[in-house]
Design a protein around this motif. Structure first.
Motif, PDB file in Angstrom:
ATOM      1  N   THR A 133       3.885  13.709 -14.396  1.00 26.14           N
ATOM      2  CA  THR A 133       2.983  14.016 -15.509  1.00 26.14           C
ATOM      3  C   THR A 133       2.568  15.478 -15.542  1.00 26.14           C
ATOM      4  O   THR A 133       2.474  16.087 -16.613  1.00 26.14           O
TER       5      THR A 133
ATOM      6  N   SER B 288       0.825  -1.207   0.000  1.00 28.50           N
ATOM      7  CA  SER B 288       0.000   0.000   0.000  1.00 28.50           C
ATOM      8  C   SER B 288       0.860   1.259   0.000  1.00 28.50           C
ATOM      9  O   SER B 288       0.536   2.251  -0.671  1.00 28.50           O
TER      10      SER B 288
ATOM     11  N   ASN C  53       2.282   1.727  -3.528  1.00 26.10           N
ATOM     12  CA  ASN C  53       1.258   2.265  -4.429  1.00 26.10           C
ATOM     13  C   ASN C  53       1.025   3.753  -4.187  1.00 26.10           C
ATOM     14  O   ASN C  53       0.832   4.529  -5.134  1.00 26.10           O
ATOM     15  N   ALA C  54       1.029   4.163  -2.918  1.00 24.27           N
ATOM     16  CA  ALA C  54       0.861   5.586  -2.611  1.00 24.27           C
ATOM     17  C   ALA C  54       2.021   6.415  -3.166  1.00 24.27           C
ATOM     18  O   ALA C  54       1.820   7.492  -3.748  1.00 24.27           O
ATOM     19  N   TYR C  55       3.243   5.913  -3.000  1.00 22.52           N
ATOM     20  CA  TYR C  55       4.409   6.608  -3.554  1.00 22.52           C
ATOM     21  C   TYR C  55       4.341   6.656  -5.080  1.00 22.52           C
ATOM     22  O   TYR C  55       4.682   7.671  -5.694  1.00 22.52           O
ATOM     23  N   ALA C  56       3.919   5.559  -5.700  1.00 22.02           N
ATOM     24  CA  ALA C  56       3.829   5.515  -7.157  1.00 22.02           C
ATOM     25  C   ALA C  56       2.835   6.548  -7.671  1.00 22.02           C
ATOM     26  O   ALA C  56       3.086   7.227  -8.678  1.00 22.02           O
ATOM     27  N   GLN C  57       1.699   6.686  -6.993  1.00 21.07           N
ATOM     28  CA  GLN C  57       0.707   7.671  -7.416  1.00 21.07           C
ATOM     29  C   GLN C  57       1.254   9.092  -7.293  1.00 21.07           C
ATOM     30  O   GLN C  57       1.058   9.930  -8.181  1.00 21.07           O
ATOM     31  N   THR C  58       1.949   9.359  -6.190  1.00 19.89           N
ATOM     32  CA  THR C  58       2.518  10.700  -5.989  1.00 19.89           C
ATOM     33  C   THR C  58       3.564  11.023  -7.042  1.00 19.89           C
ATOM     34  O   THR C  58       3.540  12.098  -7.667  1.00 19.89           O
TER      35      THR C  58
ATOM     36  N   GLY D  16       6.925   6.979 -11.237  1.00 24.59           N
ATOM     37  CA  GLY D  16       5.864   6.228 -10.590  1.00 24.59           C
ATOM     38  C   GLY D  16       5.815   4.758 -10.958  1.00 24.59           C
ATOM     39  O   GLY D  16       4.956   4.025 -10.460  1.00 24.59           O
ATOM     40  N   THR D  17       6.714   4.289 -11.801  1.00 25.46           N
ATOM     41  CA  THR D  17       6.763   2.869 -12.145  1.00 25.46           C
ATOM     42  C   THR D  17       7.188   2.052 -10.929  1.00 25.46           C
ATOM     43  O   THR D  17       8.175   2.380 -10.267  1.00 25.46           O
TER      44      THR D  17
ATOM     45  N   GLY E  84       4.036   9.587  -9.972  1.00 28.34           N
ATOM     46  CA  GLY E  84       3.431   9.648 -11.298  1.00 28.34           C
ATOM     47  C   GLY E  84       2.706  10.959 -11.534  1.00 28.34           C
ATOM     48  O   GLY E  84       2.767  11.529 -12.632  1.00 28.34           O
ATOM     49  N   GLN E  85       2.021  11.445 -10.521  1.00 29.13           N
ATOM     50  CA  GLN E  85       1.311  12.719 -10.631  1.00 29.13           C
ATOM     51  C   GLN E  85       2.285  13.869 -10.846  1.00 29.13           C
ATOM     52  O   GLN E  85       2.066  14.739 -11.700  1.00 29.13           O
TER      53      GLN E  85
END
Length: 225
Positions: free
Chosen positions: A110, A96, A99-104, A142-143, A106-107
């Motif tokens: 981008t 979890s 996934n939180a780090y990946a979302q941050t 974010g990969t 990636g955001q």
């Protein structure tokens, strides 16, 4: 009128920028050993840590721009504390957090003008020796990569990983893991890294709920010896 730049070129330029920033820093390796995970980083600073505890049996490590992965580390600690307090400690998992780090990341990659120049690692061990060991390697965009046996972070990761393929042995002792990690980090420059040039921490199942332990230079020197 502003110049038109294709989205593909924008993403390529951001990726190149992030990779160049990461490559300027020192690399880091994490290796599974008999009792858990050993994380070995080349870090001559005695005050600025690349490796830290996030929560029970979960560790964080980062390479690249220090102030950026320090912000991510603090955010991860707060996220884990709030989730563990609101629900249960068992609900805070490495997956979890990754996934939180990946979302941050990636955001930011981008939508922001400048991407984070960091790669981070979220590592965790299960209390049961037969349980899984998790190594989540998260890139600047974010990969998320779910690694096994060992993982390498930093600009020279591919070359260091190639060396580890021949020197890493599964189920080894802590001393063997640290020696293997230090040897892989120093091999590219044909160097022999000393205890003062290394930062080492472990997730040790035998320590119970608080599995994270930082190893100081005298103990590193003894283990390398």
């Amino acid at each position: 009128m502003p110049f038109y730049v294709s989205p593909e070129q924008v993403m390529k330029d951001r990726a190149d920028y992030a990779r160049k920033g990461i490559a300027r820093g020192k690399s880091l390796v994490a290796l599974e050993y008999a009792d858990g995970v050993a994380i070995v980083a080349e870090n001559p600073s005695g005050a600025l840590f690349k490796i830290s505890e996030i929560y029970d049996r979960i560790a964080f490590a980062g390479v690249g721009k220090y102030n950026e992965f320090e912000v991510l580390k603090i955010a991860g600690i707060r996220h884990a504390d709030v989730k563990g307090y609101t629900y249960a400690r068992e609900d805070v998992t490495a997956r979890s957090l990754a996934n939180a780090y990946a979302q941050t990341l990636g955001q930011v990659f981008t939508h922001e003008m400048k991407p984070y120049e960091v790669e981070i690692l979220v590592a965790a061990v299960a209390p049961d020796p037969a349980g899984p060991t998790e190594l989540f390697h998260i890139l600047y965009d974010g990969t998320v990569m779910d690694e096994h046996r060992f993982t390498v972070l930093g600009g020279q990761a591919e070359a260091i990983a190639e060396g580890l393929e021949t020197t890493y042995a599964e189920g080894g002792t802590l001393a063997q893991a640290i020696a293997t990690g230090a040897g892989a980090l120093g091999a590219l420059g044909d160097r022999s890294l000393t205890a003062d040039q290394l930062e080492v921490a472990v997730l040790d199942r035998s320590l119970g709920r608080r599995a994270f332990r930082r190893i100081d230079p005298p103990e590193i020197e003894r283990l390398l010896g």
